[in-house]
Design a protein around this motif. Structure first.
Motif, PDB file in Angstrom:
ATOM      1  N   GLU A  16      45.437  97.420 -17.937  1.00 16.78           N
ATOM      2  CA  GLU A  16      45.664  95.981 -17.046  1.00 16.78           C
ATOM      3  C   GLU A  16      46.986  95.824 -17.106  1.00 16.78           C
ATOM      4  O   GLU A  16      47.630  95.747 -15.881  1.00 16.78           O
ATOM      5  N   ALA A  17      47.132  96.419 -17.788  1.00 17.95           N
ATOM      6  CA  ALA A  17      48.997  96.439 -17.992  1.00 17.95           C
ATOM      7  C   ALA A  17      49.655  97.711 -16.887  1.00 17.95           C
ATOM      8  O   ALA A  17      51.118  97.458 -16.681  1.00 17.95           O
ATOM      9  N   ALA A  18      49.172  98.627 -17.420  1.00 10.24           N
ATOM     10  CA  ALA A  18      49.645  99.580 -16.118  1.00 10.24           C
ATOM     11  C   ALA A  18      49.373  99.722 -15.044  1.00 10.24           C
ATOM     12  O   ALA A  18      50.243  99.573 -13.717  1.00 10.24           O
ATOM     13  N   ALA A  21      52.106  96.981 -14.127  1.00  7.45           N
ATOM     14  CA  ALA A  21      53.349  97.587 -13.951  1.00  7.45           C
ATOM     15  C   ALA A  21      53.468  98.598 -12.767  1.00  7.45           C
ATOM     16  O   ALA A  21      54.779  98.765 -12.003  1.00  7.45           O
ATOM     17  N   THR A  22      52.178  99.253 -12.559  1.00  8.69           N
ATOM     18  CA  THR A  22      52.568  99.707 -11.148  1.00  8.69           C
ATOM     19  C   THR A  22      51.778  99.340  -9.859  1.00  8.69           C
ATOM     20  O   THR A  22      52.417 100.149  -8.930  1.00  8.69           O
ATOM     21  N   GLY A  23      51.460  97.955 -10.089  1.00  7.70           N
ATOM     22  CA  GLY A  23      51.113  97.818  -8.447  1.00  7.70           C
ATOM     23  C   GLY A  23      49.962  97.870  -8.446  1.00  7.70           C
ATOM     24  O   GLY A  23      48.807  97.881  -6.744  1.00  7.70           O
ATOM     25  N   ASP A  24      48.854  99.095  -9.663  1.00 12.81           N
ATOM     26  CA  ASP A  24      47.528  99.208  -8.656  1.00 12.81           C
ATOM     27  C   ASP A  24      46.583  97.805  -8.566  1.00 12.81           C
ATOM     28  O   ASP A  24      46.400  97.800  -9.899  1.00 12.81           O
ATOM     29  N   LYS A  25      45.922  96.715  -7.944  1.00  8.42           N
ATOM     30  CA  LYS A  25      45.076  95.784  -8.267  1.00  8.42           C
ATOM     31  C   LYS A  25      44.205  96.856  -8.383  1.00  8.42           C
ATOM     32  O   LYS A  25      43.324  95.836  -9.777  1.00  8.42           O
TER      33      LYS A  25
END
Length: 60
Positions: A16-18, A21-25
């Protein structure tokens, strides 16, 4: 709480955090799903333990 449930929760938090951070829903959603899976496993483990305890109390 079992090791599997704890690992699912930790893995989910990281995903979830990654994802955030990357905007990957999609990755963010997978992380939330993994966390929910971990919570479910934990609840099932707790229910099994309580049932086992009840079974043991009836033996006495």
């Amino acid at each position: 709480m079992g090791d599997d449930s704890a690992m699912d929760k930790i893995k989910g938090k990281a995903k979830e955090a990654a994802g955030k951070a990357t905007g990957d829903k999609r990755q963010e959603a997978e992380g939330k799903t993994d966390q929910a899976k971990g919570k479910s496993k934990g609840a099932l483990d707790d229910a099994k333990d309580r049932a086992e305890g009840m079974k043991d109390s009836f033996k006495d």
